[in-house]
Each structure stands twice: as C-alpha cells, then as structure tokens.
Design a protein around this motif. Structure first.
Motif, PDB file in Angstrom:
ATOM      1  N   UNK A   1       0.825  -1.208   0.000  1.00  0.00           N
ATOM      2  CA  UNK A   1       0.000   0.000   0.000  1.00  0.00           C
ATOM      3  C   UNK A   1       0.863   1.264   0.000  1.00  0.00           C
ATOM      4  N   UNK A   2       1.929   1.247   0.793  1.00  0.00           N
ATOM      5  CA  UNK A   2       2.810   2.410   0.864  1.00  0.00           C
ATOM      6  C   UNK A   2       3.600   2.593  -0.432  1.00  0.00           C
ATOM      7  N   UNK A   3       4.043   1.480  -1.011  1.00  0.00           N
ATOM      8  CA  UNK A   3       4.761   1.553  -2.278  1.00  0.00           C
ATOM      9  C   UNK A   3       3.880   2.155  -3.360  1.00  0.00           C
ATOM     10  N   UNK A   4       2.651   1.692  -3.456  1.00  0.00           N
ATOM     11  CA  UNK A   4       1.750   2.185  -4.490  1.00  0.00           C
ATOM     12  C   UNK A   4       1.366   3.643  -4.270  1.00  0.00           C
ATOM     13  N   UNK A   5       1.210   4.045  -3.018  1.00  0.00           N
ATOM     14  CA  UNK A   5       0.897   5.441  -2.735  1.00  0.00           C
ATOM     15  C   UNK A   5       2.035   6.337  -3.191  1.00  0.00           C
ATOM     16  N   UNK A   6       3.271   5.905  -2.938  1.00  0.00           N
ATOM     17  CA  UNK A   6       4.429   6.683  -3.368  1.00  0.00           C
ATOM     18  C   UNK A   6       4.500   6.759  -4.885  1.00  0.00           C
ATOM     19  N   UNK A   7       4.322   5.627  -5.545  1.00  0.00           N
ATOM     20  CA  UNK A   7       4.382   5.595  -7.011  1.00  0.00           C
ATOM     21  C   UNK A   7       3.290   6.471  -7.616  1.00  0.00           C
ATOM     22  N   UNK A   8       2.095   6.398  -7.074  1.00  0.00           N
ATOM     23  CA  UNK A   8       0.974   7.177  -7.591  1.00  0.00           C
ATOM     24  C   UNK A   8       1.278   8.669  -7.550  1.00  0.00           C
ATOM     25  N   UNK A   9       1.968   9.109  -6.505  1.00  0.00           N
ATOM     26  CA  UNK A   9       2.270  10.524  -6.385  1.00  0.00           C
ATOM     27  C   UNK A   9       3.481  10.988  -7.160  1.00  0.00           C
TER      28      UNK A   9
ATOM     29  N   UNK B   1      -4.617  -1.653  -9.357  1.00  0.00           N
ATOM     30  CA  UNK B   1      -5.749  -1.212 -10.177  1.00  0.00           C
ATOM     31  C   UNK B   1      -6.693  -0.323  -9.377  1.00  0.00           C
ATOM     32  N   UNK B   2      -6.829  -0.613  -8.086  1.00  0.00           N
ATOM     33  CA  UNK B   2      -7.695   0.213  -7.245  1.00  0.00           C
ATOM     34  C   UNK B   2      -7.159   1.632  -7.096  1.00  0.00           C
ATOM     35  N   UNK B   3      -5.862   1.820  -7.389  1.00  0.00           N
ATOM     36  CA  UNK B   3      -5.246   3.143  -7.337  1.00  0.00           C
ATOM     37  C   UNK B   3      -5.074   3.733  -8.739  1.00  0.00           C
ATOM     38  N   UNK B   4      -5.665   3.081  -9.750  1.00  0.00           N
ATOM     39  CA  UNK B   4      -5.597   3.618 -11.106  1.00  0.00           C
ATOM     40  C   UNK B   4      -4.343   3.249 -11.852  1.00  0.00           C
ATOM     41  N   UNK B   5      -3.610   2.223 -11.378  1.00  0.00           N
ATOM     42  CA  UNK B   5      -2.415   1.730 -12.071  1.00  0.00           C
ATOM     43  C   UNK B   5      -2.734   0.351 -12.627  1.00  0.00           C
ATOM     44  N   UNK B   6      -2.770   0.252 -13.953  1.00  0.00           N
ATOM     45  CA  UNK B   6      -3.214  -0.968 -14.620  1.00  0.00           C
ATOM     46  C   UNK B   6      -2.036  -1.797 -15.111  1.00  0.00           C
ATOM     47  N   UNK B   7      -2.126  -3.110 -14.915  1.00  0.00           N
ATOM     48  CA  UNK B   7      -1.070  -4.010 -15.378  1.00  0.00           C
ATOM     49  C   UNK B   7      -1.098  -4.061 -16.897  1.00  0.00           C
ATOM     50  N   UNK B   8      -0.002  -3.615 -17.496  1.00  0.00           N
ATOM     51  CA  UNK B   8       0.090  -3.501 -18.959  1.00  0.00           C
ATOM     52  C   UNK B   8       0.864  -4.662 -19.569  1.00  0.00           C
ATOM     53  N   UNK B   9       1.927  -5.098 -18.896  1.00  0.00           N
ATOM     54  CA  UNK B   9       2.770  -6.168 -19.419  1.00  0.00           C
ATOM     55  C   UNK B   9       3.253  -7.040 -18.272  1.00  0.00           C
ATOM     56  N   UNK B  10       3.206  -8.346 -18.447  1.00  0.00           N
ATOM     57  CA  UNK B  10       3.653  -9.297 -17.427  1.00  0.00           C
ATOM     58  C   UNK B  10       4.558 -10.337 -18.072  1.00  0.00           C
TER      59      UNK B  10
ATOM     60  N   UNK C   1      -2.996   4.139 -18.030  1.00  0.00           N
ATOM     61  CA  UNK C   1      -3.942   3.908 -19.118  1.00  0.00           C
ATOM     62  C   UNK C   1      -4.380   2.443 -19.139  1.00  0.00           C
ATOM     63  N   UNK C   2      -5.676   2.219 -19.281  1.00  0.00           N
ATOM     64  CA  UNK C   2      -6.195   0.863 -19.378  1.00  0.00           C
ATOM     65  C   UNK C   2      -5.929   0.309 -20.771  1.00  0.00           C
ATOM     66  N   UNK C   3      -5.749  -0.990 -20.872  1.00  0.00           N
ATOM     67  CA  UNK C   3      -5.492  -1.613 -22.171  1.00  0.00           C
ATOM     68  C   UNK C   3      -5.441  -3.117 -22.046  1.00  0.00           C
ATOM     69  N   UNK C   4      -5.082  -3.765 -23.117  1.00  0.00           N
ATOM     70  CA  UNK C   4      -5.004  -5.225 -23.146  1.00  0.00           C
ATOM     71  C   UNK C   4      -3.682  -5.655 -22.507  1.00  0.00           C
ATOM     72  N   UNK C   5      -3.756  -6.616 -21.597  1.00  0.00           N
ATOM     73  CA  UNK C   5      -2.563  -7.124 -20.925  1.00  0.00           C
ATOM     74  C   UNK C   5      -1.744  -7.980 -21.885  1.00  0.00           C
ATOM     75  N   UNK C   6      -0.458  -7.665 -21.986  1.00  0.00           N
ATOM     76  CA  UNK C   6       0.475  -8.484 -22.746  1.00  0.00           C
ATOM     77  C   UNK C   6       1.196  -9.405 -21.762  1.00  0.00           C
ATOM     78  N   UNK C   7       1.172 -10.705 -22.031  1.00  0.00           N
ATOM     79  CA  UNK C   7       1.759 -11.672 -21.092  1.00  0.00           C
ATOM     80  C   UNK C   7       2.637 -12.670 -21.841  1.00  0.00           C
ATOM     81  N   UNK C   8       3.780 -13.008 -21.245  1.00  0.00           N
ATOM     82  CA  UNK C   8       4.680 -13.986 -21.839  1.00  0.00           C
ATOM     83  C   UNK C   8       5.469 -14.671 -20.730  1.00  0.00           C
ATOM     84  N   UNK C   9       6.187 -15.728 -21.092  1.00  0.00           N
ATOM     85  CA  UNK C   9       7.098 -16.422 -20.181  1.00  0.00           C
ATOM     86  C   UNK C   9       8.497 -16.365 -20.773  1.00  0.00           C
TER      87      UNK C   9
END
Length: 239
Positions: free
Chosen positions: A138-146, A171-180, A201-209
């Motif tokens: 929670x603290x990490x995301x708050x810092x990143x958001x700001x 995602x609850x803080x408006x940061x969407x997973x874009x690539x994994x 920005x919301x979008x389609x998740x790109x995922x790979x291994x």
C-alpha cells in the motif's frame, strides 16, 4: 563476491543486503526504456538497477535507499561509473521522500522487499532488503501514484505468489497491469518471479514467459538478448 564486474561498470556489494543476481540483472535490462527518461529507483540497494538504466540511456536516475550503509555503497558505485553525472542517491524512506518531492518521473522501477511472512534473516541489512515490513504494498503504491507522470510507467519485480493481489491493489489506485513477463530458470521449472509494467492507461494485458537458460550455464536466446550488453561473458562476442 564483494565486487561484481559488468562490461561497463562494477558493483561493490559489501553493505547491501541484496547481492547481484541474475533475476535482478535481467529485470533491470528488461526495463521499458526508450532513452531520455527521468527515472526513480525505489530501494536501490547496491544501485544495480540505476546503473543498468544509466547504461541504457536514461537522462537521470534518482535512487532512494532506506538503509544508510547500502545508500553509501550505492553512492560509491555511482561515483565509480561512467554516468556519475546522471545518478543521484537519496538516503531516505520512500514514504518521506514522496511526501516532500516536487519532481515526477517518467519511469519508476523497484525490486522490492517481498518475502512477507517468511522466516527472517538474523542479518539486519538482509532482513531489510528481503521483507516488506518497511515497505508494505500500500505504501509503495501510494508513493508511485504521487511520483509517476500521467503517461509514466511503473516497472516492478515480484514473486509469483504476490502478483495477483498486488495487481488488484494497483488497479484500485488507477495503475493498470500492462505487461507481465513470468521468469523461470529452465523450461522444466515453474516461474518464480514476474516482471510487471503498470500504466495509468487501461489496455489489453500483454503476457509472456521468459526462460533464462536453455541448458546448464547456457543462456536462452531471449535472456541473451537482454544481457548481452551487460555480462562479461558476452564481452568478447560484442567487440
């Protein structure tokens, strides 16, 4: 090994709790860098990620580190590198830094302490580096958001068991997973960590291994693509 040598820089690692490893090096090399970015490195440790990004051509890196001995070691590594003018160390808690900061960043990168609820090392520096008591999600995301620009990217390394919960919290803080990118040692192994890129920005998740080794001590084509400009073992090939 108290000093780890790369092709263009070296990392002294006597004081930092987290030493240079393949996962962290690969993670840094995979950072979404086009060139010219202003970067924030949260929990820099030895300064490894900052040094990699400086080699990749970012404009500047502000590296924040809570542990004073680790921060001093990162400062030494920065001064000893070819990019000392682009690397700045701040010894501080990221929460305090975020509250006082006036700058924002195009890229925030973090290889955080993520061994919550696991047995803890008796060594204080290693314990700080490997557990999230000092930096809850929670603290990490708050810092990143700001601290992230509206179109900025947040690049994060997490163990597999933490990915889904962290992504939902982000995602609850408006940061969407874009690539994994799930990272495994060999094709026979299950991935242990994932490199994640978040955006506002919301979008389609790109995922790979990504598989690090195709056989014992032989890097895969994919990992070699990222590591060939960093590791000494590839230096003669690149000359």
């Amino acid at each position: 090994m108290s000093v780890f040598h790369f092709q263009q820089f070296s990392v002294q690692q006597k004081q930092s709790g987290m030493k240079v490893c393949t996962d962290a090096t690969l993670f840094g090399a995979m950072a979404p860098v086009a060139g010219g970015e202003r970067v924030l490195d949260i929990g820099t440790g030895t300064g490894l990620l900052s040094l990699i990004l400086a080699q990749m051509g970012v404009a500047s890196v502000t590296a924040v580190e809570l542990d004073p001995p680790a921060a001093a070691e990162a400062a030494f590594n920065f001064r000893s590198s070819p990019w000392s003018d682009r690397l700045h160390i701040v010894q501080a808690d990221i929460k305090d830094y975020a509250e006082a900061a006036v700058d924002v960043f195009d890229l925030v990168i973090c290889n955080p302490p993520f061994f919550q609820d696991h047995s803890k090392s008796p060594d204080k520096a290693r314990r700080l580096a490997r557990h999230n008591d000092s930096l809850p999600p929670e603290d990490l995301l708050a810092a990143v958001d700001g601290l992230l620009t509206p179109k900025g990217l947040f690049h994060l390394l997490l163990p597999m068991h933490a990915v889904e919960d962290f992504a939902a919290l982000a995602q609850s803080r408006g940061l969407n997973l874009h690539c994994r990118t799930d990272i495994r040692g060999y094709t026979r192994n299950k991935p242990k960590v994932a490199a994640l890129v978040f955006t506002r920005e919301a979008g389609v998740l790109m995922r790979r291994t990504l598989t690090i080794y195709r056989e014992e001590r032989i890097y895969s084509r994919a990992s070699r693509y990222y590591l060939s400009d960093l590791l000494l073992r590839f230096a003669t090939v690149n000359e």
